[in-house]
Scaffold this motif. Sequence first.
Motif, PDB file in Angstrom:
ATOM      1  N   VAL A 157       7.925  -8.390  16.255  1.00 16.44           N
ATOM      2  CA  VAL A 157       7.491  -7.109  16.815  1.00 16.44           C
ATOM      3  C   VAL A 157       7.724  -6.012  15.779  1.00 16.44           C
ATOM      4  O   VAL A 157       8.803  -5.927  15.186  1.00 16.44           O
ATOM      5  CB  VAL A 157       8.266  -6.776  18.111  1.00 16.44           C
ATOM      6  CG1 VAL A 157       7.908  -5.397  18.627  1.00 16.44           C
ATOM      7  CG2 VAL A 157       8.013  -7.834  19.160  1.00 16.44           C
ATOM      8  N   ILE A 158       6.698  -5.178  15.583  1.00 22.56           N
ATOM      9  CA  ILE A 158       6.782  -4.050  14.644  1.00 22.56           C
ATOM     10  C   ILE A 158       6.822  -2.752  15.439  1.00 22.56           C
ATOM     11  O   ILE A 158       6.059  -2.562  16.377  1.00 22.56           O
ATOM     12  CB  ILE A 158       5.577  -4.044  13.689  1.00 22.56           C
ATOM     13  CG1 ILE A 158       5.586  -5.295  12.806  1.00 22.56           C
ATOM     14  CG2 ILE A 158       5.557  -2.782  12.842  1.00 22.56           C
ATOM     15  CD1 ILE A 158       4.352  -5.465  11.957  1.00 22.56           C
ATOM     16  N   GLY A 159       7.716  -1.856  15.030  1.00 23.29           N
ATOM     17  CA  GLY A 159       7.731  -0.509  15.594  1.00 23.29           C
ATOM     18  C   GLY A 159       8.927  -0.264  16.479  1.00 23.29           C
ATOM     19  O   GLY A 159       9.698  -1.168  16.747  1.00 23.29           O
ATOM     20  N   PRO A 160       9.095   0.960  16.885  1.00 21.06           N
ATOM     21  CA  PRO A 160       8.197   2.087  16.661  1.00 21.06           C
ATOM     22  C   PRO A 160       8.263   2.598  15.227  1.00 21.06           C
ATOM     23  O   PRO A 160       9.235   2.372  14.519  1.00 21.06           O
ATOM     24  CB  PRO A 160       8.710   3.146  17.632  1.00 21.06           C
ATOM     25  CG  PRO A 160      10.174   2.868  17.739  1.00 21.06           C
ATOM     26  CD  PRO A 160      10.297   1.363  17.630  1.00 21.06           C
ATOM     27  N   THR A 161       7.215   3.303  14.831  1.00 24.46           N
ATOM     28  CA  THR A 161       7.146   3.949  13.527  1.00 24.46           C
ATOM     29  C   THR A 161       6.992   5.444  13.779  1.00 24.46           C
ATOM     30  O   THR A 161       6.162   5.839  14.605  1.00 24.46           O
ATOM     31  CB  THR A 161       5.945   3.409  12.720  1.00 24.46           C
ATOM     32  OG1 THR A 161       6.089   1.990  12.583  1.00 24.46           O
ATOM     33  CG2 THR A 161       5.867   4.051  11.344  1.00 24.46           C
ATOM     34  N   TYR A 162       7.790   6.261  13.098  1.00 20.26           N
ATOM     35  CA  TYR A 162       7.762   7.696  13.379  1.00 20.26           C
ATOM     36  C   TYR A 162       8.322   8.501  12.206  1.00 20.26           C
ATOM     37  O   TYR A 162       9.036   7.971  11.356  1.00 20.26           O
ATOM     38  CB  TYR A 162       8.560   8.013  14.654  1.00 20.26           C
ATOM     39  CG  TYR A 162       9.974   7.477  14.629  1.00 20.26           C
ATOM     40  CD1 TYR A 162      11.027   8.254  14.154  1.00 20.26           C
ATOM     41  CD2 TYR A 162      10.259   6.192  15.076  1.00 20.26           C
ATOM     42  CE1 TYR A 162      12.314   7.763  14.119  1.00 20.26           C
ATOM     43  CE2 TYR A 162      11.546   5.695  15.048  1.00 20.26           C
ATOM     44  CZ  TYR A 162      12.571   6.487  14.570  1.00 20.26           C
ATOM     45  OH  TYR A 162      13.848   5.997  14.532  1.00 20.26           O
ATOM     46  N   LEU A 163       7.978   9.790  12.190  1.00 22.65           N
ATOM     47  CA  LEU A 163       8.507  10.721  11.203  1.00 22.65           C
ATOM     48  C   LEU A 163       9.897  11.156  11.654  1.00 22.65           C
ATOM     49  O   LEU A 163      10.081  11.602  12.793  1.00 22.65           O
ATOM     50  CB  LEU A 163       7.585  11.945  11.069  1.00 22.65           C
ATOM     51  CG  LEU A 163       8.019  12.989  10.050  1.00 22.65           C
ATOM     52  CD1 LEU A 163       7.944  12.430   8.626  1.00 22.65           C
ATOM     53  CD2 LEU A 163       7.163  14.246  10.174  1.00 22.65           C
ATOM     54  N   VAL A 164      10.872  11.028  10.777  1.00 19.50           N
ATOM     55  CA  VAL A 164      12.244  11.442  11.069  1.00 19.50           C
ATOM     56  C   VAL A 164      12.449  12.892  10.651  1.00 19.50           C
ATOM     57  O   VAL A 164      13.023  13.692  11.387  1.00 19.50           O
ATOM     58  CB  VAL A 164      13.257  10.529  10.340  1.00 19.50           C
ATOM     59  CG1 VAL A 164      14.689  11.024  10.535  1.00 19.50           C
ATOM     60  CG2 VAL A 164      13.106   9.091  10.798  1.00 19.50           C
ATOM     61  N   GLU A 165      11.947  13.222   9.458  1.00 18.11           N
ATOM     62  CA  GLU A 165      12.215  14.548   8.903  1.00 18.11           C
ATOM     63  C   GLU A 165      11.203  14.861   7.813  1.00 18.11           C
ATOM     64  O   GLU A 165      10.713  13.962   7.136  1.00 18.11           O
ATOM     65  CB  GLU A 165      13.628  14.540   8.320  1.00 18.11           C
ATOM     66  CG  GLU A 165      14.079  15.798   7.686  1.00 18.11           C
ATOM     67  CD  GLU A 165      15.529  15.692   7.201  1.00 18.11           C
ATOM     68  OE1 GLU A 165      16.210  16.725   7.230  1.00 18.11           O
ATOM     69  OE2 GLU A 165      15.963  14.604   6.795  1.00 18.11           O
ATOM     70  N   LYS A 166      10.889  16.139   7.658  1.00 14.98           N
ATOM     71  CA  LYS A 166      10.084  16.587   6.526  1.00 14.98           C
ATOM     72  C   LYS A 166      10.587  17.955   6.094  1.00 14.98           C
ATOM     73  O   LYS A 166      11.101  18.726   6.904  1.00 14.98           O
ATOM     74  CB  LYS A 166       8.588  16.596   6.859  1.00 14.98           C
ATOM     75  CG  LYS A 166       8.105  17.734   7.724  1.00 14.98           C
ATOM     76  CD  LYS A 166       7.452  18.749   6.839  1.00 14.98           C
ATOM     77  CE  LYS A 166       6.813  19.905   7.525  1.00 14.98           C
ATOM     78  NZ  LYS A 166       6.535  20.995   6.629  1.00 14.98           N
ATOM     79  N   THR A 167      10.477  18.238   4.796  1.00  9.58           N
ATOM     80  CA  THR A 167      10.870  19.540   4.266  1.00  9.58           C
ATOM     81  C   THR A 167       9.751  20.099   3.407  1.00  9.58           C
ATOM     82  O   THR A 167       8.941  19.359   2.862  1.00  9.58           O
ATOM     83  CB  THR A 167      12.156  19.462   3.419  1.00  9.58           C
ATOM     84  OG1 THR A 167      11.893  18.669   2.251  1.00  9.58           O
ATOM     85  CG2 THR A 167      13.326  18.861   4.189  1.00  9.58           C
TER      86      THR A 167
END
Length: 162
Positions: free
Chosen positions: A140-150
């Motif tokens: 099983v793959i995921g979840p995939t998500y953005l943790v942080e951006k600057t």
Amino acid sequence: MSEFTHFNESGKARMVDISEKTETARTAHAASSVIVSRDVYEKMAEGKVKKGDVLSVAQVAGIMGAKKTADIIPMCHPLSLSGVDLSFRWEERGEEYELHIAAFVKTKGSTGVEMEALTAASVCALTIYDMCKAIDKGIVIGPTYLVEKTGGKNGDYRRNQA
């Protein structure tokens, strides 16, 4: 004006014009995971997967994915990346094991690297599936998500890890 920036006045897809945006240092951290059986985990840990060192290959694939994001995501700008790194952490979950994937991408430019980080994490996870599917297709793959951006005009973002 629509909050969806990838549509022109006619409602058709467009690549956003970033020529007037300020060049700044930008980073993104994305995460994904892969859940595997004990058998897959043990074969990976013992180096007994026939296709080779799964995590090393997946790490290189993730880096390549980040570099090729504009080739597979239609509205992404080709970027000159200054750094891409992936790291892994295993978590035992009874008879299953979850591999946490963290992808970190950096650039200095006029647009962010969120898509590159998400692509890196996704390609890394897909590579693990590809290399281990002969052992177990139930990965099983995921979840995939953005943790942080600057960086950028919209400022920094950090996912609420509730």
